[in-house]
Structure formats: C-alpha cells, structure tokens
Design a protein around this motif. Sequence first.
Motif, short mmCIF file in Angstrom:
data_model
loop_
_atom_site.label_atom_id
_atom_site.label_comp_id
_atom_site.label_asym_id
_atom_site.label_seq_id
_atom_site.Cartn_x
_atom_site.Cartn_y
_atom_site.Cartn_z
N ILE A 236 0.85 -1.19 0.00
CA ILE A 236 0.00 0.00 0.00
C ILE A 236 0.89 1.24 0.00
O ILE A 236 1.94 1.26 0.65
N TYR B 183 0.68 5.26 1.11
CA TYR B 183 -0.06 6.25 1.88
C TYR B 183 0.58 7.63 1.71
O TYR B 183 1.78 7.74 1.54
N GLN C 268 0.85 11.28 3.77
CA GLN C 268 0.62 11.87 5.09
C GLN C 268 0.99 13.35 5.06
O GLN C 268 2.15 13.70 4.84
N GLY D 231 -3.33 11.94 9.79
CA GLY D 231 -3.00 10.53 9.68
C GLY D 231 -2.72 10.14 8.25
O GLY D 231 -3.03 10.90 7.32
N PRO D 232 -2.10 9.00 8.02
CA PRO D 232 -1.85 8.54 6.64
C PRO D 232 -3.15 8.36 5.87
O PRO D 232 -4.13 7.83 6.40
N PHE E 254 4.50 7.13 2.26
CA PHE E 254 4.98 5.89 2.86
C PHE E 254 4.53 4.70 2.02
O PHE E 254 3.38 4.64 1.59
N ARG F 118 2.46 -5.97 3.62
CA ARG F 118 1.88 -6.97 4.51
C ARG F 118 2.54 -8.28 4.18
O ARG F 118 2.64 -8.67 3.02
N ARG G 280 -0.82 -7.14 10.08
CA ARG G 280 -0.10 -5.93 10.38
C ARG G 280 0.59 -5.42 9.13
O ARG G 280 0.97 -6.19 8.25
N LEU G 281 0.75 -4.12 9.04
CA LEU G 281 1.52 -3.51 7.96
C LEU G 281 2.89 -3.10 8.49
O LEU G 281 3.01 -2.65 9.62
N PHE H 221 5.83 -0.47 7.70
CA PHE H 221 6.00 0.77 6.97
C PHE H 221 7.46 1.10 6.75
O PHE H 221 8.32 0.83 7.60
N GLY H 222 7.72 1.76 5.62
CA GLY H 222 9.02 2.36 5.40
C GLY H 222 9.09 3.69 6.13
O GLY H 222 8.13 4.11 6.78
N GLU H 223 10.23 4.37 6.01
CA GLU H 223 10.44 5.60 6.77
C GLU H 223 9.86 6.83 6.09
O GLU H 223 9.80 7.89 6.69
#
Lengths: 116, 113
Positions: free
Chosen positions: B34, B36, B38, B43-44, B89, B93, B100-101, B103-105
């Motif tokens: 996914i 996102y 932000q 929120g994302p 981001f 999964r 849970r996902l 995430f990258g930075e």
Amino acid sequence: GAGVSQSPSNKVTEKGKDVELRCDPISGHTALYWYRQSLGQGLEFLIYFQGNSAPDKSGLPSDRFSAERTGGSVSTLTIQRTQQEDSAVYLCASSLTATGLNQPQHFGDGTRLSIL
Amino acid sequence: GESVGLHLPTLSVQEGDNSIINCAYSNSASDYFIWYKQESGKGPQFIIDIRSNMDKRQGQRVTVLLNKTVKHLSLQIAATQPGDSAVYFCAERKETSGSRLTFGEGTQLTVNP
C-alpha cells in the motif's frame, strides 16, 4: 463523520501518569489497529483486533501498554506509568476485515502524546 | 533483516512534472503493498494498493509498479500539483505476520510552483 475518529487529538502528561487514548473505527469495520509514529519516522505496529478473535498484541513494546475493544467497536489504548520515550503520535486504523481479501487500512489523525 | 525502505528521503519537483517515489522491500513473502500520503498533523491517507500477483495498478493520476524480481515498488504521480506535497509511505503486509503492515520511513515530496 465517516472516518476513523481519535481522541484526544493532543495529550500532555507528566512522567509516571497513566493515559487512555480512544479510537472510534469506521462503522462496519471489523478490524482495528493501533500504530505508533515517532517524530519523522514510519509507523510501528502495536496491536490489532479482528472481530471476537484474540487480539494480536505482538507489537506492544512493554507490559505498560494494553488495549481493549468493547462491543467490537470503540477501542482504548492504555499506557501505564508513562515514560518520556512513550512520546509519539498514536494512530488508529480500521479495515473491513483483517483476513481474507486484502483490505486497506484507513487511519485517523492520531493522538499526539507528550510526556514531560 | 526484513525491512521496507525508501531509496530517497526527499524529492523536490516542479509543478506539472511527474514524480516517482521508490521503495525497496526485502521479504519475498510479502503479498500486499500500500502507498499512503501523510500531510503534516494528519494521519496517513490511503492512495493505492497492489497485490503481489499484479505488477501494475493505476488510479487517478497515480500508478503503482511492483517488480518482484528485484523487490521494488514505486509510486508514480502524474502532473504533480502543490497539493501533492506530503510524506509518502509504502507499506507491506507479510503473509506470516497476519494483518499488520510494515511501513518504510517515508519520502518527503515537495512540489515547487
């Protein structure tokens, strides 16, 4: 509103106090997730709930953190005896389901927690 | 170790140009990805997703490309607008980690008028 709602939006508290953060998921969503985001960082998974199943707590950083979800809807994340390293934005997300078809998670705007 | 990371922490483009934001992942068991967006204080926001059995998916002004051979994910934004300025981001999964996902930075995209 139609989105994920979190409260409070900001919380400032003293070290050692307990805090409760609230999340109202999107109506009809059976899966609910909590993440933590430190300043300038990505999101760190904490816990998720799926319907009446036992929650996946594997991301909780210590036993000071706990969460519950009552009636399959609203969730509260509780942090006991807060420490300065707990300062972060706590984000809640929900999705239609956590299993089966891949469903995107939709996020609230978070609670910004500051521990003095 | 397992991680989702981004090639560039910042990206600056001119309004109207196309933007490409890259993401690398290391776990070949990841089955769902996914992107996102932000914005500050928010929120994302979900942009687009892709399953591992696909290599391309298009949305409105956005395209996600997945190259499983080199474990690379990219987000292309066409005709970038000032309102696209945000942190982006990618998240993955992994089948073995439930829902849970990871995430990258994030990549900070700045669109210059």
